[in-house]
Design a protein around this motif. Structure first.
Motif, mmCIF file in Angstrom:
data_model
loop_
_atom_site.group_PDB
_atom_site.id
_atom_site.type_symbol
_atom_site.label_atom_id
_atom_site.label_comp_id
_atom_site.label_asym_id
_atom_site.label_seq_id
_atom_site.Cartn_x
_atom_site.Cartn_y
_atom_site.Cartn_z
ATOM 1 N N UNK A 25 0.856 -1.184 0.000
ATOM 2 C CA UNK A 25 0.000 0.000 0.000
ATOM 3 C C UNK A 25 0.890 1.231 0.000
ATOM 4 N N UNK A 26 0.504 2.235 -0.754
ATOM 5 C CA UNK A 26 1.284 3.473 -0.840
ATOM 6 C C UNK A 26 1.714 3.957 0.542
ATOM 7 N N UNK A 54 1.734 7.118 14.524
ATOM 8 C CA UNK A 54 3.124 6.941 14.092
ATOM 9 C C UNK A 54 3.431 8.010 13.057
ATOM 10 N N UNK A 55 4.713 8.168 12.737
ATOM 11 C CA UNK A 55 5.124 9.176 11.769
ATOM 12 C C UNK A 55 4.901 8.721 10.338
ATOM 13 N N UNK A 56 5.050 9.636 9.370
ATOM 14 C CA UNK A 56 4.830 9.303 7.966
ATOM 15 C C UNK A 56 5.903 8.369 7.421
ATOM 16 N N UNK A 57 5.477 7.301 6.763
ATOM 17 C CA UNK A 57 6.413 6.325 6.215
ATOM 18 C C UNK A 57 7.178 6.893 5.027
ATOM 19 N N UNK A 58 6.570 7.836 4.298
ATOM 20 C CA UNK A 58 7.270 8.439 3.166
ATOM 21 C C UNK A 58 8.568 9.092 3.637
ATOM 22 N N UNK A 63 -0.736 -0.834 -4.452
ATOM 23 C CA UNK A 63 -2.033 -0.159 -4.455
ATOM 24 C C UNK A 63 -1.872 1.265 -3.920
ATOM 25 N N UNK A 64 -2.426 2.226 -4.643
ATOM 26 C CA UNK A 64 -2.430 3.613 -4.153
ATOM 27 C C UNK A 64 -3.343 3.722 -2.944
ATOM 28 N N UNK A 65 -2.995 4.590 -1.999
ATOM 29 C CA UNK A 65 -3.790 4.767 -0.792
ATOM 30 C C UNK A 65 -5.032 5.600 -1.114
ATOM 31 N N UNK A 123 -0.517 10.608 -0.569
ATOM 32 C CA UNK A 123 0.472 11.622 -0.921
ATOM 33 C C UNK A 123 1.892 11.165 -0.744
ATOM 34 N N UNK A 124 2.072 9.968 -0.222
ATOM 35 C CA UNK A 124 3.427 9.465 -0.009
ATOM 36 C C UNK A 124 4.197 9.306 -1.304
#
Length: 373
Positions: free
Chosen positions: A80-81, A89-93, A108-110, A117-118
């Motif tokens: 998943x994106x 939790x913090x942003x995975x991007x 798969x896009x989120x 937006x990642x």
């Protein structure tokens, strides 16, 4: 950018990520299941992980921790994106950017606007992002959450047990037990993975079920809440006829009784009043309570109503090698008047469970957004 064909190693790594994602099934709600595999610059496996429980580290963070410096310049395969927002939790991007990953392959896009937006952030910082690899497999493993986000309602699995001639009970009403202990244990496993177990008043009056998920105790991941959350028990009972001493009202798990808005009842329970005979309203209420997945175990009438409304996303049928020739059918009126209106399904799995068969199928036509009632 889309890549309909991919090198064999990419497919193998993403398929591994999909299998990892499945390990989080039943413990991540209301969040998605996600798997991640990271390879180094040489293409060799450097780290892997999955989202194990709600509020816990995301799959990318687990895989990056395992990979360490080997992630720099490498590739991340994610089902998943990667999210681009800060929640529990913090942003995975940003975690991927800080680790120096050079390429990210997303299945798969989120669809969740709050977390999406990642991919755009990664591309903006020079990371190569490819999407769509094994999207169908990744969607299948994450079907409950994707349905919840895309359609605004819980994903519904209808389970039934029947003889080979489609009977769920004998002529005298007896139904214990049509299927084997192995099949019944498998049902409890599926119950445990759902947020809510839904039954109709007919089932409650006929069988007095407890509607709990009785599964062997397991050791939760480090940092996870102790024990699996008990699914919410939901009784669709338009007239409020649930007996006060019914097992479904015991303290083994929380219970919600859905009563018609014009019914008169003295039932003492957690009651919500909704328009009668309206499965859309039932799912809307459950979605409001963050119920992502529903395990529908109601009798033939309730199942028929959900099917007729187009609100069944998966069917799990346990067929026993037995014949009755009479008695109750497993399914009631489902809005079918001619063969052209039949609810057509696609099989995803056929397995033998003890002496019984378990058939898992989904609608051949994709579901549509729920309409307001």
């Amino acid at each position: 950018m889309e890549h309909p064909t991919q090198p064999g190693d990419d497919v193998a790594h993403m398929r591994r990520a999909v299998r990892l994602a499945a390990h989080g099934w039943g413990t991540t709600s209301p969040n998605p299941v996600v798997g991640c595999v990271i390879t180094g610059t040489d293409g060799a496996l450097a780290g892997e992980g999955f989202h194990a429980y709600a509020g816990g580290p995301h799959a990318e963070v687990v895989a990056l921790a395992q990979a360490g410096e080997r992630a720099r310049g490498g590739t991340a395969y994610v089902t998943l994106e990667p999210c681009d927002h800060t929640g529990r939790t913090g942003p995975c991007s940003r975690a991927l950017l800080e680790a120096g990953v050079a390429r990210v392959v997303v299945a798969v896009a989120d669809p969740n606007p709050a977390a999406a937006g990642g991919a755009a952030r990664l591309r903006a910082h020079g990371v190569t992002v490819e999407t769509g690899l094994l999207a169908e497999e990744a969607e299948r493993v994450n079907a409950e959450w994707l349905t919840f986000v895309r359609l605004g309602r819980p994903h519904v699995t209808w389970k039934f047990a029947a003889t080979l001639d489609g009977r769920s009970a004998a002529e005298d009403g007896t139904s214990k037990w049509i299927t084997s202990p192995e099949a019944r244990a498998d049902v409890h496993r599926l119950r445990a993975g759902a947020d809510a177990i839904v039954a109709g008043i007919g089932t409650v009056l006929a069988d007095d079920p407890q509607l709990t998920a009785r599964v062997p105790a397991t050791t939760p991941p480090t940092g996870a809440p102790q024990g699996r959350k008990a699914p919410l028990r939901v009784v669709v009972d338009s007239e409020g006829r649930t007996p006060q001493g019914a097992k479904v009202l015991d303290d083994a798990a929380p219970t919600l009784v859905i009563v018609a808005d014009d019914a008169v009842t003295g039932l003492e329970a957690d009651i919500v009043r909704l328009p009668r005979h309206d499965p859309h309203a039932v799912l809307k209420e459950l979605a409001r309570r963050d119920v992502v997945s529903v395990f529908l175990e109601g009798g033939p009438t309730l199942a028929g109503a959900f099917l007729a409304a187009g609100l069944v996303d998966r069917v799990v049928a346990y067929l026993a090698p037995a014949l009755l020739g009479g008695g109750a059918a497993a399914l009631g009126d489902a809005g079918v008047r001619t063969i052209a209106q039949a609810h057509r399904l696609t099989f995803d799995d056929i397995s033998q469970i003890g002496p019984d068969l378990r058939l898992t199928a989904r609608p051949a036509a994709p579901p549509t957004p729920s309409r307001e009632q």
